[in-house]
Design an enzyme around this catalytic site. Sequence first.
Site, short mmCIF file in Angstrom:
data_model
loop_
_atom_site.label_atom_id
_atom_site.label_comp_id
_atom_site.label_asym_id
_atom_site.label_seq_id
_atom_site.Cartn_x
_atom_site.Cartn_y
_atom_site.Cartn_z
N CYS A 102 0.81 -1.22 0.00
CA CYS A 102 0.00 0.00 0.00
C CYS A 102 0.84 1.27 0.00
CB CYS A 102 -0.91 0.05 1.22
SG CYS A 102 -2.20 -1.22 1.24
N HIS A 103 1.95 1.23 0.74
CA HIS A 103 2.69 2.48 1.02
C HIS A 103 3.93 2.69 0.17
CE1 HIS A 103 0.16 3.39 4.49
NE2 HIS A 103 0.37 2.18 4.98
N CYS A 136 -3.46 -0.76 10.68
CA CYS A 136 -3.11 -1.35 9.38
C CYS A 136 -3.01 -2.87 9.48
CB CYS A 136 -1.76 -0.81 8.89
SG CYS A 136 -1.87 0.67 7.87
N HIS A 203 12.28 18.30 34.07
CA HIS A 203 12.59 18.59 32.67
C HIS A 203 12.24 20.00 32.21
CE1 HIS A 203 13.90 14.51 32.16
NE2 HIS A 203 12.78 14.07 32.69
N CYS A 244 10.22 6.96 34.10
CA CYS A 244 10.25 8.23 34.81
C CYS A 244 9.20 8.26 35.92
CB CYS A 244 9.97 9.39 33.85
SG CYS A 244 11.46 10.22 33.26
#
Lengths: 283, 159
Positions: A102-103, A136, A203, A244
């Site tokens: 398909c891709h 998919c 962060h 984390c």
Amino acid sequence: MKMKLLHGIAAAALALGAGTAMADEDAELVINGDLEIVTKTDAPAHLEGAVGEIMSGWRFRDSTTQVMQMDDFDNPGMIFVDDARDMWATAEGSEGKSCMDCHGEPEDMAGVKPVYPKWNEAAGEVRTLQMQMNDCRENRMGAETWKYDAGDAVAMEALLASVSRGMPVNVATDGPGQSTWEQGKELYYTRTGQLDLSCASCHELNYGNMIRADHLSQGQVNGFPTYRLKNTKLNGIHSRFKGCVRDTRAETFSAGSPEFVALEMYVASRGNGLSVEGPSVRN
Amino acid sequence: MKRTTIALAAFALGTGMAFADTVAPGNVAFDGYEVAESLTGTPGDPEKGREIMTNKSEGNCISCHAAEAYADVPFHGEVGPMLDGAGDRWSEAELRGLVVNAKMAFEGTVMPAFYKTEGFNRLGDGFTGKAHPEDKPVEPLLNAQQVEDVVAYLKTLTE
């Protein structure tokens, strides 16, 4: 030139004893000598007041680790990309189809990774790339779905990231996916566990600082999937989130959970403008 | 006689039982952000306090706080302020309050509360990533005497 300099630094660091090399926050990332990667740029507008400049985790790693990502032959993550390339072309499932049917070529998928997680109109939900891959597999190929963040899924995600390397992350923060994005933002700033820490505690408020022997990064996910020297495999974003959250002494969410889908969407959007660089190399 | 007392004390500590005169985490009396009264009545041991602060499996204060005073231990963090001079800057009551729950002094600080067992969001069972079982008592990050030991060590950090 830069690369030679880095190699020099790396050699010096090795001579001194591995692990003592400090981060080179001013280094620039060029892969294979010609693919320029944006690892530092102005923060997207939605971060105004919080963060002025966004930086890839690459900038926070020591020079020996940085160098490994500058050549695909030195990047152990590329081994998994090669495996995924084989999977891409292999027919599977009741429909006897491969991704390629398909891709086309993996390179034809350039531009897909930078916009994920993304709203899927037909499904009425925000989906990560791994969710879309499983859609998919299930509905077009008639194949078994992959376990979230497990080997095959994360290798395929690395292949799709690799063909978009150098393209800017561009995750939508508005439109139909906005409420999911807001949920992710809420999670980002919510403290958890006995240590009572949020993503932002380390962060956003403390990037650049050392926490014991670890150099705190901005927690950007533009480099995922990431090959970690620590566990010598490719790591997915949700698995990293889990680590984390666990380290705050909290009950984590699971890989593929709606919470982590939302968090991935939000965190990815904090990196809008950085280049896709997966599979990256980190410690 | 003395030996019996020590043995009993060791037993009580070992099983996680509290002494009769130990202040439970929920009963710590704050005056503002200060805690004047010792949590145990037993003076803290600065040497033990230093060990607790620099040991990864105990207080692990070193992860975030650097100090010349324990420069012999490698890898000092930079998240919190340096602790040299902390014994000058803060009184014992202030230091105790900061270790028990620094949020009483600094709203929004990233510093965890070391003597607290309630009011957490998604409390985990240690570092397992799993939920803390409801029927299992929550242990504070440091026990009462460890808090006293840390406070005693911090008081020695004068310039």
